[in-house]
Write a protein that holds these residues in place. Structure first.
Motif, short mmCIF file in Angstrom:
data_model
loop_
_atom_site.label_atom_id
_atom_site.label_comp_id
_atom_site.label_asym_id
_atom_site.label_seq_id
_atom_site.Cartn_x
_atom_site.Cartn_y
_atom_site.Cartn_z
N ARG A 203 80.47 66.77 32.96
CA ARG A 203 80.12 67.74 31.91
C ARG A 203 78.61 67.94 31.97
O ARG A 203 77.91 67.18 32.63
CB ARG A 203 80.56 67.27 30.53
CG ARG A 203 80.02 65.92 30.12
CD ARG A 203 80.52 65.50 28.74
NE ARG A 203 80.23 64.10 28.44
CZ ARG A 203 79.07 63.64 28.01
NH1 ARG A 203 78.06 64.49 27.84
NH2 ARG A 203 78.88 62.36 27.77
N ILE A 204 78.10 68.96 31.28
CA ILE A 204 76.68 69.26 31.35
C ILE A 204 75.88 68.14 30.67
O ILE A 204 76.08 67.85 29.50
CB ILE A 204 76.34 70.61 30.71
CG1 ILE A 204 77.25 71.71 31.25
CG2 ILE A 204 74.87 70.96 30.96
CD1 ILE A 204 77.17 71.94 32.73
N ALA A 205 75.00 67.53 31.41
CA ALA A 205 74.20 66.41 30.91
C ALA A 205 73.00 66.92 30.11
O ALA A 205 72.47 68.00 30.38
CB ALA A 205 73.71 65.56 32.07
N PRO A 206 72.54 66.14 29.14
CA PRO A 206 71.33 66.52 28.40
C PRO A 206 70.09 66.41 29.28
O PRO A 206 70.09 65.69 30.28
CB PRO A 206 71.28 65.51 27.25
CG PRO A 206 72.03 64.33 27.76
CD PRO A 206 73.11 64.88 28.66
N LEU A 207 69.05 67.12 28.91
CA LEU A 207 67.79 67.02 29.62
C LEU A 207 67.13 65.68 29.31
O LEU A 207 67.31 65.12 28.23
CB LEU A 207 66.85 68.17 29.21
CG LEU A 207 67.40 69.59 29.38
CD1 LEU A 207 66.38 70.61 28.91
CD2 LEU A 207 67.79 69.86 30.83
#
Length: 572
Positions: A203-207
């Motif tokens: 899934r899209i990881a946080p910065l």
């Protein structure tokens, strides 16, 4: 096989990984070079270039395919992926990746029988390219960023850096200007580090809290997105600031926190344990300082093609001439980065001139070393002589922002005056010491404000330790003079952490995050296993009483010389 921790490094030229055990012993290395191993993408140096528009960019699909190839090679070599307990990584800073609305659905439902690139390349992205750090196509946007905040100094106070062509904020604004419809269809925007992390996470990881500082969008002291800069970046977009905020997503504030377990695609295709933890991935520069137990006020001096100074500091004192990032593992610390265009090329030019004058036709450094040994501080014969100060830019320089050229001055400490002249100079002999001193004086002058004596128990404004890396660290004369100029009250060291410093730092991060004792600091964990005799050789005292102070006097003249050069040679 004991538990292992993998660090990845996605650079411009290739993808590397390094696995270590909990006691930080390397057990496996692997590398993919894009030009060689993925030739069908037609890249050179890992990128495509549009010289007309000053654009430099890379195909995102190439990075994904490289990951699959690298892991396949590791599996074929017998690496046991079930031993991997945690994964972290590093990515080339400032690049951006544009995800579609379908991206997370695709990431969550990958077929282990099919390759990663075949499943992602057509539907997971709205834009197939990622701008590279070498890109220079955002001059208009950089001007707008500085104008919106009241100038470069004001922008640096907020974000840690003035506006730079490669920084992600200006790049996103340009992307919207050129591709407004694609921008609106973009659901999320990742940095290169969080993009690579997303593949493993499913899934899209946080910065990352450190890497986010390379965007010209993050208010470092406010610990939040800067609303004015978000509004500027999203200007004229249909979705506005709210849309951009949603695209950027969250920032991982809890350093060393587990983001989640590894995607089942990696479990089923390569045999990773389903318990393998995914940790934050950071930028390549922050990851480099994690490759050793770098304490506050320790400095890494890289004497490579460019000259770079990296330092961990508790002082937030921004400037247009360098970068400040949040430290990747320690709240309250910052990473200082100073990077010059002119490094080895300038030193080698002087070496070639001294060799030519002595009838030496090869590229040896023997005559260079003899010239250093036979001259005193600032080329003086006696203490009453004027100091010889030279500035050597075979390439246009960005610190300070000046055109290429060579300048020689005499400086009188008695009355504080300078004179551009070659009077009293024995050329090219005196250029040898002058080139080393000028590069080191520039670093000292710009780092001085971050080296408060109060920060280290009454010592002078010097680094604690100096660690030298890069090609120039093989030259004793260059190292010794640089050390004497900068100081370093616990000495100077030649550092050897191999060619995979970013991947090594990432692997250390993963091990620390999962194996630390309670709230044990990253530096303390690494120090437990750090074998200094293996990685760092002490080359001597950096601080020499009287010498460091004398260079402080010369630095006053160097400051005046730079100001004089900038009056007529600035390209800002």
């Amino acid at each position: 096989m004991p538990a292992t921790y993998i660090g990845f490094d996605l650079s411009s030229s290739g993808l590397k990984c390094l696995a270590v055990t909990a006691d930080l012993k390397p057990v496996h290395e692997e590398a993919i070079l894009f030009d060689k191993d993925t030739p069908h993408y037609g890249v050179h140096g890992g990128v495509h270039k549009n010289e007309v528009d000053h654009e430099v960019y890379a195909p995102v699909a190439m990075w994904i395919e490289a990951l699959d190839i690298l892991l396949t090679q590791m599996k074929a070599s017998g690496f046991d992926f079930s031993s991997v307990k945690g994964i972290s990584g590093a990515g080339q800073q400032h690049g951006s990746v544009y995800w579609s609305e379908k991206a997370e659905e695709i990431l969550a439902s990958l077929d282990p029988k099919a390759s990663l690139v075949d499943q992602l390349k057509d539907g997971a992205f709205t834009h197939p390219w990622s701008p590279n750090w070498q890109d220079h196509s955002t001059q208009k946007e950089c001007e707008q960023f500085e104008e919106a905040t009241g100038g470069g100094e004001a922008l640096a106070r907020i974000t840690g850096s003035k506006a730079h062509h490669r920084f992600t904020g200006p790049q996103i604004k340009k992307f919207h200007r050129q591709n407004p419809e694609v921008y609106e269809k973009t659901a999320r925007i990742s940095l290169v580090s969080s993009f690579l992390c997303s593949l493993f996470l499913g899934r899209i990881a946080p910065l990352d809290i450190s890497d986010v500082c390379g965007m010209n969008l993050w208010d470092i002291q406010g610990d939040c997105w800067d609303k004015k800069l978000l509004a500027l970046t999203a200007e004229d977009s249909k979705s506005g600031v709210a849309g951009l905020s949603a695209k950027l997503g969250n920032v991982a504030h809890n350093m060393g926190s587990i983001l989640g377990g590894i995607s089942k695609w990696f479990v089923e295709r390569f045999g990773f344990s389903s318990d393998c933890a995914i940790l934050p991935f950071t930028g390549d520069n922050p990851s480099t300082i994690l490759a050793l137990p770098l304490r506050p006020l320790d400095a890494i001096v890289s004497l490579g093609t460019s000259t770079t100074l990296l330092m961990s500091t508790p002082t937030y004192y921004p400037s247009t001439e360098y970068h400040l990032f949040n430290h990747p593992t320690t709240k309250g610390l910052y990473m200082f980065m100073l990077c010059y265009c002119n490094g080895a090329l300038a030193r080698e030019g002087v070496r070639d001139e001294i060799n030519k004058s002595k009838g030496v036709t090869d590229k040896s450094w023997a005559e260079f070393g003899k010239a250093v040994d036979s001259t005193q501080v600032a080329g003086r014969s006696t203490s009453s002589d004027p100091a010889k100060i030279g500035v050597y830019f075979p390439l246009p320089e960005n610190i300070p922002s000046a055109n290429k050229g060579t300048w020689r001055y005499n400086y009188s400490a008695t009355d504080g005056t300078i004179k551009e002249t070659q009077e009293g100079w024995n050329l090219p002999h005196d250029d040898v010491r002058a080139i080393i001193e000028s590069q080191a004086l520039s670093m000292r002058m710009r780092s001085e404000a971050l080296l408060s004596p109060d920060a280290h128990n009454g010592h002078k404004a010097q680094p604690r330790r100096l660690y030298f890396v890069g090609g120039g660290s093989r030259n004793a004369a260059i190292m010794s003079i640089t050390a004497e100029v900068l100081g370093g009250f616990e000495g100077a060291y030649k550092l050897d952490i191999g060619s995979n410093a970013c991947a090594l730092g990432a692997s250390y991060y993963a091990a620390w995050a999962l194996e630390r004792k309670g709230s044990e600091a990253f530096e303390d964990y690494v120090d437990r296993y750090w074998e200094e005799e293996t990685h760092a050789v002490r080359i001597g005292d950096a601080y020499k009483e009287g010498v460091w102070e004398e260079y402080g006097s010369v630095m006053k003249g160097f400051r005046i010389v730079e100001e004089e050069i900038m009056k007529t040679n600035s390209h800002a």
